[in-house]
Design an enzyme around this catalytic site. Structure first.
Site, PDB file in Angstrom:
ATOM      1  N   SER A  93      15.689 -32.700-110.931  1.00 27.37           N
ATOM      2  CA  SER A  93      16.238 -32.473-109.727  1.00 27.37           C
ATOM      3  C   SER A  93      15.805 -33.582-108.761  1.00 27.37           C
ATOM      4  CB  SER A  93      16.168 -31.254-109.118  1.00 27.37           C
ATOM      5  OG  SER A  93      16.718 -31.215-107.900  1.00 27.37           O
ATOM      6  N   TYR A 130      10.751 -23.582-106.046  1.00 33.44           N
ATOM      7  CA  TYR A 130      11.433 -24.392-106.950  1.00 33.44           C
ATOM      8  C   TYR A 130      11.114 -25.886-106.889  1.00 33.44           C
ATOM      9  CZ  TYR A 130      15.847 -26.979-108.140  1.00 33.44           C
ATOM     10  OH  TYR A 130      16.739 -27.828-108.917  1.00 33.44           O
TER      11      TYR A 130
END
Length: 270
Positions: free
Chosen positions: A131, A144
């Site tokens: 990401s 995360y």
């Protein structure tokens, strides 16, 4: 015919990637937790659907054995994962453990099980969805980010030991993707001590001024395909105009000024 093994193929980027590779003449092994719910990929040519829960070691081994029985695997695409947002104090132990089990241990375990197969074939490629959140950090996403930064570091370290066997490893770092990530694939924790700021953070996803703008899954899948076929000695692939702009901005102003710009209110404008 080359073969790609994809985790998390039931929706979003995983499904778009499965469709794209199949359309390019690849054999696709699309894995997901609930194959019985799939109604699209099972009707397409060149796609084999297998059950796989990346948090379950027995499930990983069973899916790997089934995939290898179909034929040689050329590319592993570790794509299964989900988001967790909220202040650290809001997370339960189960939420933290599940996030790491899926986003980190799932990637590592799938790779470890299939790696002997790639070595025996004297080559191959491992692609990992990280990401932009694996290269920069934003508020209320600490766990995360920890998982995505972990996979970035793990992938870079793995590149050295894989090279001696002719195996490459690459990361795909998307920004926002226009899927159901914000609903189906997002876990949320909230805490009274952070409610006001956290609500502003969530609202920023719908803000036209936010650096997180959503790309289509198909456009990100194209980056995955390009990375799979370009034969470059390149580790990281940014995907989406927002990811590219955000990372370039961090490089331009420096990590500390980038961090301070967020602190000063990048996402918290009234």
């Amino acid at each position: 015919m080359k073969t790609i093994f994809i985790t998390g193929a039931s929706s979003g980027l995983g499904k778009a990637t499965a469709r794209l590779f199949a359309s390019k003449g690849w054999k696709v092994i699309a894995t997901m937790r609930n194959p019985k719910k799939e109604t699209e990929l099972n009707s397409l040519d060149n796609i084999h659907i297998l059950e796989l829960d990346v948090t379950n070691e027995a499930s990983i081994q069973k899916a790997a054995d089934a995939a290898i029985s179909i034929g040689p695997i050329n590319v592993i695409f570790n794509n299964a994962g989900y988001g967790l947002t909220g202040p650290l104090e809001a997370y339960t132990e189960e939420q933290i453990t599940r996030q790491f089990a899926t986003n980190v241990l799932g990637v590592i375990r799938v790779t470890k099980v299939l790696l002997p197969h790639l070595r025996q074939n004297k080559g191959g490629l491992i692609l990992n969805t990280t990401s932009i959140g694996g290269l920069v950090a934003f508020p209320f996403s600490s766990i995360y980010h920890a998982t995505k930064w972990a996979i970035e570091g793990w992938s870079e370290s793995m590149s050295f030991e894989l090279a001696m066997h002719g195996i490459k490893i690459k990361t795909i770092s998307p920004g926002g993707i226009a899927t159901d990530f914000m609903s189906r694939s997002l876990d949320i924790g909230n805490h009274d001590a952070y409610t006001s700021l956290f609500n502003k953070w969530l609202a920023s996803f719908n803000n036209a001024d936010s650096p997180l703008q959503f790309s289509s899954p198909d456009s990100i899948a194209q980056v995955v395909y390009d990375a799979a076929i370009d034969d470059k000695d390149q580790l990281r692939y940014l995907a989406g105009t927002d990811a590219i702009a955000t990372y370039n901005n961090r490089l331009k102003v420096g990590a500390e000024d980038f961090r301070r710009s967020i602190t000063k209110g990048l996402f918290y404008k009234d």
